[in-house]
Write an enzyme that holds these catalytic residues in place. Structure first.
Site, PDB file in Angstrom:
ATOM      1  N   GLU A   1     -64.440   0.595 -18.395  1.00  0.00           N
ATOM      2  CA  GLU A   1     -65.644   1.422 -18.402  1.00  0.00           C
ATOM      3  C   GLU A   1     -65.462   2.565 -17.411  1.00  0.00           C
ATOM      4  O   GLU A   1     -66.425   3.232 -17.043  1.00  0.00           O
ATOM      5  CB  GLU A   1     -66.896   0.600 -18.111  1.00  0.00           C
ATOM      6  CG  GLU A   1     -66.832  -0.255 -16.867  1.00  0.00           C
ATOM      7  CD  GLU A   1     -68.120  -1.000 -16.612  1.00  0.00           C
ATOM      8  OE1 GLU A   1     -69.162  -0.364 -16.551  1.00  0.00           O
ATOM      9  OE2 GLU A   1     -68.060  -2.243 -16.477  1.00  0.00           O
TER      10      GLU A   1
ATOM     11  N   CYS B   1     -68.589  -4.511 -18.561  1.00  0.00           N
ATOM     12  CA  CYS B   1     -67.587  -5.455 -18.042  1.00  0.00           C
ATOM     13  C   CYS B   1     -67.078  -6.432 -19.101  1.00  0.00           C
ATOM     14  O   CYS B   1     -66.336  -7.363 -18.787  1.00  0.00           O
ATOM     15  CB  CYS B   1     -68.169  -6.217 -16.855  1.00  0.00           C
ATOM     16  SG  CYS B   1     -68.718  -5.120 -15.550  1.00  0.00           S
TER      17      CYS B   1
ATOM     18  N   SER C   1     -80.498  -6.646 -13.618  1.00  0.00           N
ATOM     19  CA  SER C   1     -79.165  -7.040 -14.108  1.00  0.00           C
ATOM     20  C   SER C   1     -78.830  -8.466 -13.673  1.00  0.00           C
ATOM     21  O   SER C   1     -78.234  -9.226 -14.426  1.00  0.00           O
ATOM     22  CB  SER C   1     -78.080  -6.040 -13.684  1.00  0.00           C
ATOM     23  OG  SER C   1     -77.716  -6.222 -12.354  1.00  0.00           O
TER      24      SER C   1
ATOM     25  N   HIS D   1     -67.734 -13.912 -14.896  1.00  0.00           N
ATOM     26  CA  HIS D   1     -67.630 -12.499 -14.531  1.00  0.00           C
ATOM     27  C   HIS D   1     -68.261 -12.383 -13.148  1.00  0.00           C
ATOM     28  O   HIS D   1     -69.384 -12.859 -12.925  1.00  0.00           O
ATOM     29  CB  HIS D   1     -68.381 -11.628 -15.547  1.00  0.00           C
ATOM     30  CG  HIS D   1     -68.655 -10.258 -15.027  1.00  0.00           C
ATOM     31  ND1 HIS D   1     -67.633  -9.455 -14.570  1.00  0.00           N
ATOM     32  CD2 HIS D   1     -69.808  -9.560 -14.834  1.00  0.00           C
ATOM     33  CE1 HIS D   1     -68.149  -8.316 -14.147  1.00  0.00           C
ATOM     34  NE2 HIS D   1     -69.468  -8.362 -14.283  1.00  0.00           N
TER      35      HIS D   1
HETATM   36  N1  COA Z   1     -77.926 -13.381   5.622  1.00  0.00           N
HETATM   37  C1  COA Z   1     -77.637 -14.031   4.487  1.00  0.00           C
HETATM   38  N2  COA Z   1     -78.090 -13.597   3.264  1.00  0.00           N
HETATM   39  C2  COA Z   1     -78.836 -12.470   3.236  1.00  0.00           C
HETATM   40  C3  COA Z   1     -79.164 -11.757   4.417  1.00  0.00           C
HETATM   41  C4  COA Z   1     -78.685 -12.260   5.655  1.00  0.00           C
HETATM   42  N3  COA Z   1     -78.931 -11.640   6.802  1.00  0.00           N
HETATM   43  N4  COA Z   1     -79.913 -10.704   4.061  1.00  0.00           N
HETATM   44  C5  COA Z   1     -80.061 -10.747   2.708  1.00  0.00           C
HETATM   45  N5  COA Z   1     -79.412 -11.819   2.221  1.00  0.00           N
HETATM   46  C6  COA Z   1     -79.289 -12.246   0.813  1.00  0.00           C
HETATM   47  C7  COA Z   1     -80.585 -12.124   0.027  1.00  0.00           C
HETATM   48  O1  COA Z   1     -81.424 -13.245   0.254  1.00  0.00           O
HETATM   49  C8  COA Z   1     -80.027 -12.097  -1.397  1.00  0.00           C
HETATM   50  O2  COA Z   1     -79.656 -13.379  -1.793  1.00  0.00           O
HETATM   51  P1  COA Z   1     -80.228 -14.015  -3.164  1.00  0.00           P
HETATM   52  O3  COA Z   1     -79.941 -12.986  -4.228  1.00  0.00           O
HETATM   53  O4  COA Z   1     -79.454 -15.269  -3.332  1.00  0.00           O
HETATM   54  O5  COA Z   1     -81.687 -14.188  -2.952  1.00  0.00           O
HETATM   55  C9  COA Z   1     -78.712 -11.314  -1.236  1.00  0.00           C
HETATM   56  O6  COA Z   1     -78.397 -11.330   0.167  1.00  0.00           O
HETATM   57  C10 COA Z   1     -78.809  -9.869  -1.690  1.00  0.00           C
HETATM   58  O7  COA Z   1     -79.919  -9.295  -1.100  1.00  0.00           O
HETATM   59  P2  COA Z   1     -80.867  -8.277  -1.861  1.00  0.00           P
HETATM   60  O8  COA Z   1     -81.962  -7.848  -0.956  1.00  0.00           O
HETATM   61  O9  COA Z   1     -81.227  -8.827  -3.204  1.00  0.00           O
HETATM   62  O10 COA Z   1     -79.805  -7.081  -2.033  1.00  0.00           O
HETATM   63  P3  COA Z   1     -79.962  -5.648  -2.600  1.00  0.00           P
HETATM   64  O11 COA Z   1     -81.349  -5.368  -3.034  1.00  0.00           O
HETATM   65  O12 COA Z   1     -79.368  -4.757  -1.583  1.00  0.00           O
HETATM   66  O13 COA Z   1     -79.049  -5.635  -3.938  1.00  0.00           O
HETATM   67  C11 COA Z   1     -77.565  -6.148  -5.725  1.00  0.00           C
HETATM   68  C12 COA Z   1     -78.090  -6.571  -4.332  1.00  0.00           C
HETATM   69  C13 COA Z   1     -76.487  -7.115  -6.181  1.00  0.00           C
HETATM   70  C14 COA Z   1     -78.729  -6.188  -6.706  1.00  0.00           C
HETATM   71  C15 COA Z   1     -76.997  -4.714  -5.605  1.00  0.00           C
HETATM   72  O14 COA Z   1     -75.892  -4.731  -4.769  1.00  0.00           O
HETATM   73  C16 COA Z   1     -76.619  -4.108  -6.929  1.00  0.00           C
HETATM   74  O15 COA Z   1     -77.450  -3.504  -7.598  1.00  0.00           O
HETATM   75  N6  COA Z   1     -75.326  -4.245  -7.353  1.00  0.00           N
HETATM   76  C17 COA Z   1     -74.838  -3.708  -8.582  1.00  0.00           C
HETATM   77  C18 COA Z   1     -75.306  -4.439  -9.832  1.00  0.00           C
HETATM   78  C19 COA Z   1     -74.726  -5.770 -10.022  1.00  0.00           C
HETATM   79  O16 COA Z   1     -73.732  -6.102  -9.433  1.00  0.00           O
HETATM   80  N7  COA Z   1     -75.362  -6.551 -10.904  1.00  0.00           N
HETATM   81  C20 COA Z   1     -74.934  -7.889 -11.204  1.00  0.00           C
HETATM   82  C21 COA Z   1     -75.002  -8.266 -12.652  1.00  0.00           C
HETATM   83  S1  COA Z   1     -73.740  -7.486 -13.621  1.00  0.00           S
END
Ligand code: COA
Length: 390
Positions: free
Chosen positions: A79, A111, A201, A233
């Site tokens: 992609e 992906c 997602s 994945h």
């Molecule tokens: N210690 C331990 N864990 C912590 C923490 C800390 N100090 N602070 C936050 N976390 C955890 C949160 O609880 C969360 O865990 P959970 O999902 O099991 O509840 C995790 O870290 C991520 O935190 P979150 O606030 O949800 O992160 P974010 O809003 O910054 O975004 C993604 C995370 C993955 C959504 C973002 O990186 C993204 O959009 N990535 C691209 C898309 C993607 O990969 N999608 C996946 C499907 S293909």
């Protein structure tokens, strides 16, 4: 006829950033990245690597003269392709010196592309048992500096030779697949960075997993206890774990323990590379095969593929006699050990160093990139590639 993965190769660029340092630079608690997301290091692609060079470097490791002769189909799952018209497969075909009597195409569905490639390869081998297919999953994951997706970037490629009587894993029937038109992640053609609705997602990934797993059980008669491990994945290593946890209570405690332990092993490489989009599921498989000592012939591995947009698939494979002998464990250890850490400032500079998009020529310094196959520049709107080994 037994059809499956005969060889599997991997490449990731020679530089990476440390996720704790990235967190500090972004004023984020480091544990969010290392535990919450589950990533320790993130591969960074220098300007001399693109989806073509990553794929060609991954394939170079596994292709011998017999493969050069017998491969008559090259499927480039990506992609982050470099051209709207010409496939990346044609460049890789040339860079590897493959038999001219081959098909070469590019497959795109986020992906999921490499999985589509593998399933197409299976059909091709069923019709042409003496031939081999080269399937590539190759990508550079880019969300942008200071974005929520930044911690889930990465770069790398997995290359697989699919053949009859494979040495590593036989791909089984049935497969279960699912498509639904959703906007969880996409990249319009004018953008070099992905757009993503991260939370959505995550939800859709789990929903797709639950649906294909339920349908797979009904169609195959198999259950969790029949799986030695399930590979996922992995956009980040916590993602697959969230999906696995939703079904664990279907199994006894022993089976749960085994699946959780093997899940951790299947994420070791991904934890230090980051998201490589199409190749991520197969990097997870490689991580399991190369790092788990007691896997045996006949063990069944479940595989969950997910490509946003979205298409999901669940299928399985069984390990072949002496499969370990055909892996390149030492080569991959050396690849990881030779990598160099770059500071956050260096990473940001490299991230922002992009190729011209206005038709200007450019010559790149290929001596700073130890890879065998590199992009040396653009001349007259044509990317120039060099295989240093030729
Ligand atoms: N210690 C331990 N864990 C912590 C923490 C800390 N100090 N602070 C936050 N976390 C955890 C949160 O609880 C969360 O865990 P959970 O999902 O099991 O509840 C995790 O870290 C991520 O935190 P979150 O606030 O949800 O992160 P974010 O809003 O910054 O975004 C993604 C995370 C993955 C959504 C973002 O990186 C993204 O959009 N990535 C691209 C898309 C993607 O990969 N999608 C996946 C499907 S293909």
């Amino acid at each position: 006829m037994k059809i499956g993965i005969d060889k599997i190769g991997f490449y990731t660029p020679h530089i990476y950033v440390d996720m704790e340092k990235l967190a500090e630079a972004r004023n984020i608690e480091p544990a969010k990245f290392t535990i919450g997301i589950g990533q320790s290091q993130m591969a960074v692609a220098p300007i001399t690597q693109d989806s073509v060079t990553l794929a060609a470097n991954a394939a170079l490791e596994i292709i011998d003269d017999e493969d050069r002769e017998k491969i008559d189909f090259v499927i480039f799952g990506s992609e982050s392709g470099i051209d709207h018209s010409k496939s990346g497969a044609v460049y890789v075909h040339q860079l590897l010196g493959l038999n001219p009597h081959a098909r070469a195409i590019e497959v795109k569905q986020a992906c999921y592309g490499a999985t589509a490639g593998i399933q197409m390869a299976k059909g091709h081998i069923a019709l042409n048992p003496d031939s081999k297919v080269l399937v590539l999953g190759t990508d550079i994951a880019r969300y942008g500096l200071n974005t929520p997706g930044e911690s889930t970037q990465g770069a790398g490629a997995v290359a697989m030779v699919i053949s009859a009587n494979p040495k590593i894993m036989v791909l089984e029937n049935p497969n279960v697949y699912l498509t639904n038109d959703i906007m969880d992640f996409w990249r319009p053609i004018y953008s070099d960075k992905a757009f993503v609705d991260g939370k959505f997602s995550n939800e859709q990934y789990i929903l797709f997993f639950n649906k294909v797993w339920e349908a797979f059980k009904a169609k195959s008669g198999l259950e969790l206890k029949d799986m030695e491990a399930i590979c996922y994945h992995l956009p980040y290593t916590k993602m697959g774990l969230k999906a696995l946890r939703t079904v664990l209570d279907e199994a006894t405690e022993d089976v749960q323990e085994r699946l959780l332990e093997n899940y951790q092993v299947s994420t070791l490489y991904n934890r230090n590379v980051g998201n490589i989009y199409t190749g991520s599921l197969y990097l997870s498989l490689l991580s399991l095969l190369e790092n788990k000592d007691d896997l045996q012939e006949g063990n069944r591995i479940g595989m969950f593929s997910y490509g946003s947009g979205a298409v999901g698939e669940f299928f399985s494979g069984t390990l072949q006699p002496n499969f370990k002998q055909y892996l390149n464990i030492d080569g991959h250890r050396s690849l990881f050990n030779a990598r160099k850490e770059v500071s956050i400032e260096e990473y940001e500079k490299i991230f922002e160093e992009t190729l011209p998009t206005d038709g200007t020529d450019i010559e790149l310094d290929i001596n700073r990139d130890p890879a065998s196959i590199v992009l040396s520049g653009i001349m007259d709107n044509k990317r120039q590639y060099v295989n240093k080994k030729r």
